[in-house]
Design an enzyme around this catalytic site. Structure first.
Site, PDB file in Angstrom:
ATOM      1  N   SER A  42      42.108  24.666 -29.549  1.00 36.73           N
ATOM      2  CA  SER A  42      42.407  23.253 -29.764  1.00 36.73           C
ATOM      3  C   SER A  42      41.317  22.509 -30.532  1.00 36.73           C
ATOM      4  O   SER A  42      41.562  21.411 -31.034  1.00 36.73           O
ATOM      5  CB  SER A  42      42.640  22.549 -28.423  1.00 36.73           C
ATOM      6  OG  SER A  42      41.451  22.470 -27.671  1.00 36.73           O
ATOM      7  N   LYS A 119      37.133  18.162 -25.768  1.00 37.59           N
ATOM      8  CA  LYS A 119      37.810  17.482 -26.870  1.00 37.59           C
ATOM      9  C   LYS A 119      36.817  16.539 -27.557  1.00 37.59           C
ATOM     10  O   LYS A 119      35.692  16.347 -27.095  1.00 37.59           O
ATOM     11  CB  LYS A 119      39.003  16.655 -26.369  1.00 37.59           C
ATOM     12  CG  LYS A 119      40.022  17.404 -25.525  1.00 37.59           C
ATOM     13  CD  LYS A 119      40.869  18.363 -26.335  1.00 37.59           C
ATOM     14  CE  LYS A 119      41.876  19.095 -25.445  1.00 37.59           C
ATOM     15  NZ  LYS A 119      42.635  20.120 -26.198  1.00 37.59           N
TER      16      LYS A 119
END
Length: 278
Positions: A42, A119
């Site tokens: 990701s 993230k």
């Protein structure tokens, strides 16, 4: 008799050494740095599956999330941070707290599952975040992006979970070259980083998200292959992340393995040793 006493004393000293080592390791992991192994794609191409890094826990101060979680199903271990420091959970405050900066790469606890996620911090409290046509808007203004070529990788199973990459030029057979468009994105505070694009999908066009006070909005750099704040946590995404759920900032990759295990030294990526994280 003397020999038995000597053996007994040696065993006691060994136990004491192990206990001291565990205490030191616990303090190190709780208050200073936490090891983190990148399990998914990701955050490509900033972080690759198999990257190993240490998370700086001093960056944002301490909360219940600073306590370690120990999850090892093979050995029947499932000790959550709330089991150790749950008394501090729920006030959304931090000891010696310091506000994170937009663009930081952050490890945090998922608001529902409690699992560790990594993230990039995109939205600060009070910000209005939206994605239109794959372009990020912050407080109504589109961020600056410029073409940065193509990201290429081999289409094969990656990491311990044997995940296959998604490709813009897909489907691609085993051993083929998987390609994704790459752009250089510049956030309002000047932080630059790469983002990848696979194709048009729902997450490329969103409603406006207003970040609540004491919360943050996160996105993966591999924009079309990331479960992040664009999806509410009750729907399987991340949603808004409370300040107290931040664990620390990722600053540098220590080493990286392209194989199924970090112990497979022949699969280590030598070009990623001590690589700074943009």
């Amino acid at each position: 008799m003397a020999t038995e006493e000597k053996k007994s004393g040696g065993i006691v000293e060994t136990i004491k050494t192990i206990v001291y080592a565990l205490l030191i390791a616990g303090v190190f992991r709780t208050f200073l740095f936490q090891p983190f192994w990148i399990p998914s794609g990701s955050m490509k191409d900033t972080l690759l599956i198999g990257d190993f890094l240490f998370v700086n826990k001093m960056a944002y101060g301490y909360s219940y999330a600073s306590c370690p979680s120990i999850i090892a199903p093979r050995f029947g271990l499932n000790i959550d941070a709330t089991d150790i420091c749950g008394i501090f959970d729920g006030d959304n405050k931090r000891l010696l707290g310091s506000e994170p900066k937009r663009g930081d790469v952050v490890v945090f606890r998922h608001p529902v599952s409690g699992r560790d996620f990594i993230k990039r911090l995109i939205g600060l409290p009070g910000d209005k975040i939206q994605v239109k046509g794959g372009l990020l808007y912050i407080n109504g203004t589109p961020v600056k992006v410029q073409d940065a070529g193509v990201f290429e990788e081999v289409a094969e199973e990656q990491g311990p979970q044997r995940l296959r990459p998604r490709c813009e030029n897909g489907p691609v057979g085993d051993g083929g070259i998987c390609k994704k468009s790459r752009q250089r994105e510049t956030l309002p505070n000047g932080v630059e980083h790469d983002i990848l694009n696979i194709g048009n999908q729902g997450s490329d066009n969103t409603s406006v998200y207003t970040v609540p006070e004491g919360h943050f909005f996160f996105m993966g750099d591999n924009r079309d292959n990331s479960s992040d704040s664009r999806v509410p946590n009750i729907a399987g995404g991340v949603g808004f992340v409370p300040f107290e759920n931040l664990i620390g900032r990722a600053d540098r990759v220590m080493f990286s393995s392209a194989g199924k295990s970090m112990l497979f030294f022949w699969t280590w990526r030598s070009d990623r040793f001590f690589k700074a994280i943009d």
